[in-house]
Design a protein around this motif. Structure first.
Motif, PDB file in Angstrom:
ATOM      1  N   LEU A 105     -13.562 -25.517  -2.235  1.00  0.00           N
ATOM      2  CA  LEU A 105     -15.011 -25.396  -2.152  1.00  0.00           C
ATOM      3  C   LEU A 105     -15.708 -26.344  -3.113  1.00  0.00           C
ATOM      4  O   LEU A 105     -16.701 -26.982  -2.756  1.00  0.00           O
ATOM      5  CB  LEU A 105     -15.426 -23.951  -2.430  1.00  0.00           C
ATOM      6  CG  LEU A 105     -16.928 -23.659  -2.463  1.00  0.00           C
ATOM      7  CD1 LEU A 105     -17.600 -24.036  -1.161  1.00  0.00           C
ATOM      8  CD2 LEU A 105     -17.160 -22.175  -2.794  1.00  0.00           C
ATOM      9  N   LEU A 127     -13.545 -22.883   5.210  1.00  0.00           N
ATOM     10  CA  LEU A 127     -14.345 -23.593   4.215  1.00  0.00           C
ATOM     11  C   LEU A 127     -15.800 -23.708   4.656  1.00  0.00           C
ATOM     12  O   LEU A 127     -16.721 -23.614   3.836  1.00  0.00           O
ATOM     13  CB  LEU A 127     -13.764 -24.983   3.958  1.00  0.00           C
ATOM     14  CG  LEU A 127     -14.542 -25.868   2.987  1.00  0.00           C
ATOM     15  CD1 LEU A 127     -14.643 -25.227   1.606  1.00  0.00           C
ATOM     16  CD2 LEU A 127     -13.905 -27.245   2.881  1.00  0.00           C
ATOM     17  N   TYR A 130     -17.368 -20.570   3.584  1.00  0.00           N
ATOM     18  CA  TYR A 130     -17.689 -20.631   2.156  1.00  0.00           C
ATOM     19  C   TYR A 130     -18.966 -21.432   1.921  1.00  0.00           C
ATOM     20  O   TYR A 130     -19.841 -21.043   1.137  1.00  0.00           O
ATOM     21  CB  TYR A 130     -16.552 -21.300   1.390  1.00  0.00           C
ATOM     22  CG  TYR A 130     -15.373 -20.433   1.017  1.00  0.00           C
ATOM     23  CD1 TYR A 130     -15.493 -19.403   0.096  1.00  0.00           C
ATOM     24  CD2 TYR A 130     -14.120 -20.689   1.556  1.00  0.00           C
ATOM     25  CE1 TYR A 130     -14.398 -18.634  -0.269  1.00  0.00           C
ATOM     26  CE2 TYR A 130     -13.006 -19.931   1.194  1.00  0.00           C
ATOM     27  CZ  TYR A 130     -13.150 -18.896   0.277  1.00  0.00           C
ATOM     28  OH  TYR A 130     -12.060 -18.140  -0.087  1.00  0.00           O
ATOM     29  N   GLY A 134     -23.127 -23.626  -2.262  1.00  0.00           N
ATOM     30  CA  GLY A 134     -23.196 -23.745  -0.820  1.00  0.00           C
ATOM     31  C   GLY A 134     -24.605 -23.985  -0.340  1.00  0.00           C
ATOM     32  O   GLY A 134     -25.537 -24.171  -1.132  1.00  0.00           O
ATOM     33  N   THR A 181     -20.466 -15.341  -0.386  1.00  0.00           N
ATOM     34  CA  THR A 181     -19.070 -15.284   0.023  1.00  0.00           C
ATOM     35  C   THR A 181     -18.184 -15.070  -1.202  1.00  0.00           C
ATOM     36  O   THR A 181     -18.605 -15.280  -2.337  1.00  0.00           O
ATOM     37  CB  THR A 181     -18.640 -16.594   0.710  1.00  0.00           C
ATOM     38  OG1 THR A 181     -18.595 -17.648  -0.266  1.00  0.00           O
ATOM     39  CG2 THR A 181     -19.608 -16.984   1.813  1.00  0.00           C
ATOM     40  N   ASP A 182     -16.942 -14.670  -0.952  1.00  0.00           N
ATOM     41  CA  ASP A 182     -15.964 -14.558  -2.022  1.00  0.00           C
ATOM     42  C   ASP A 182     -14.583 -14.753  -1.410  1.00  0.00           C
ATOM     43  O   ASP A 182     -14.395 -14.666  -0.190  1.00  0.00           O
ATOM     44  CB  ASP A 182     -16.061 -13.199  -2.718  1.00  0.00           C
ATOM     45  CG  ASP A 182     -15.528 -13.234  -4.154  1.00  0.00           C
ATOM     46  OD1 ASP A 182     -14.946 -14.272  -4.556  1.00  0.00           O
ATOM     47  OD2 ASP A 182     -15.681 -12.228  -4.863  1.00  0.00           O
ATOM     48  N   ARG A 183     -13.617 -15.004  -2.281  1.00  0.00           N
ATOM     49  CA  ARG A 183     -12.250 -15.277  -1.851  1.00  0.00           C
ATOM     50  C   ARG A 183     -11.562 -13.971  -1.478  1.00  0.00           C
ATOM     51  O   ARG A 183     -11.386 -13.099  -2.324  1.00  0.00           O
ATOM     52  CB  ARG A 183     -11.528 -15.978  -3.000  1.00  0.00           C
ATOM     53  CG  ARG A 183     -10.240 -16.661  -2.646  1.00  0.00           C
ATOM     54  CD  ARG A 183      -9.652 -17.311  -3.879  1.00  0.00           C
ATOM     55  NE  ARG A 183      -8.544 -18.199  -3.536  1.00  0.00           N
ATOM     56  CZ  ARG A 183      -7.741 -18.746  -4.443  1.00  0.00           C
ATOM     57  NH1 ARG A 183      -7.920 -18.480  -5.741  1.00  0.00           N
ATOM     58  NH2 ARG A 183      -6.764 -19.540  -4.057  1.00  0.00           N
ATOM     59  N   PRO A 205     -12.718 -16.966   3.264  1.00  0.00           N
ATOM     60  CA  PRO A 205     -13.634 -16.079   2.555  1.00  0.00           C
ATOM     61  C   PRO A 205     -13.819 -14.734   3.249  1.00  0.00           C
ATOM     62  O   PRO A 205     -13.476 -14.555   4.417  1.00  0.00           O
ATOM     63  CB  PRO A 205     -14.954 -16.864   2.591  1.00  0.00           C
ATOM     64  CG  PRO A 205     -14.892 -17.584   3.904  1.00  0.00           C
ATOM     65  CD  PRO A 205     -13.444 -17.951   4.093  1.00  0.00           C
ATOM     66  N   GLY A 250     -13.899 -16.188   8.403  1.00  0.00           N
ATOM     67  CA  GLY A 250     -12.953 -16.522   7.343  1.00  0.00           C
ATOM     68  C   GLY A 250     -11.636 -17.078   7.847  1.00  0.00           C
ATOM     69  O   GLY A 250     -11.168 -18.114   7.376  1.00  0.00           O
TER      70      GLY A 250
END
Length: 233
Positions: free
Chosen positions: A83, A112, A115, A122, A130-132, A166, A200
């Motif tokens: 990212l 991606l 993300y 972003g 968003t988060d992983r 994500p 995701g």
């Protein structure tokens, strides 16, 4: 030039502005490794919407500018690398993309690209961020390599190709899919007069993705078509 040539060739004609809706797919430094952009382009071309598909990016015939976006119906941001590196490349396009989507454009973000639809960092297109997912307590995948992930996609149990995608922290919007721990894996949300679709995992993945990764094939391109349909609604 044939549709096949436009999809796979480095150069193609500018959008004609004819009856077919134009779909732009980013291809460049923020869509590595090779194949991510091409798979998204193939998914769009195989949908029921009759898209005239073109690549846009720093080395493509069509630069990613406000003028290029003005002739398009949909813009797709494929998967890629990290990212932070992608944001350094894509940050100059944030303003034009936000303006175009706000005026009625449609954005699709895969992995991606999902993300990048968020805010830290972003384009800031989502009513949230968003988060992983692999870092979430209930994640069933604990590494950033190629994997399969099971989703609840509109009440159906489906398996998709996954690589460090994500999850989405949303205040509103239509949830299409959730990971096994209940976190959002795919959604469509409004942005101004436009719409933003994010996912995701990789519903665009074709047979070669699974073969190259040594994974059991799990074709989910029908779900990619559902995502396209939803973002165009």
């Amino acid at each position: 030039m044939s549709l096949f040539g436009r999809l796979l060739g480095r150069r193609g004609p500018a959008p004609s502005g004819g009856d077919r809706p134009v779909a732009l797919v980013y291809r460049g430094p923020a869509s590595r490794p090779t194949g991510c952009a091409e798979s998204v382009a193939a998914l769009l071309a195989s949908s029921r919407h009759g898209f005239d598909v073109h690549y846009t990016g720093p080395r493509e015939r069509l630069p990613l500018t406000a003028d290029t976006l003005a002739r398009a119906t949909l813009y797709a941001q494929p998967g890629g690398g990290t990212l932070s590196a992608a944001w350094r490349t894509m940050r100059p396009a944030a303003g034009p993309l936000r303006d175009w989507i706000g005026d009625g454009g449609r954005y699709l973000g895969f992995c991606l690209g999902g993300y990048l639809a968020g805010a830290t960092p972003g384009f800031g297109l989502l009513p949230g961020d968003t988060d992983r997912w692999i870092d979430s307590p209930g994640a069933t995948v604990g590494h950033d390599g190629d994997a399969l992930v099971r989703l609840d996609w509109r009440g159906r149990d489906r398996t998709l190709f996954f690589q460090d995608g994500p999850h989405f922290l949303l205040d509103s919007g239509t949830v299409l899919a959730r990971y096994p721990d209940g976190l959002v894996a795919a959604a469509v949300t409004p942005f101004g007069r436009g719409r933003v679709g994010v996912v995701g995992p990789h519903p665009e993945a074709g047979p070669d993705w699974f073969a190259d990764a040594g994974l059991h094939p799990a074709d989910a391109r029908d779900l990619g078509h559902q995502l396209i349909d939803e973002v165009l609604t």
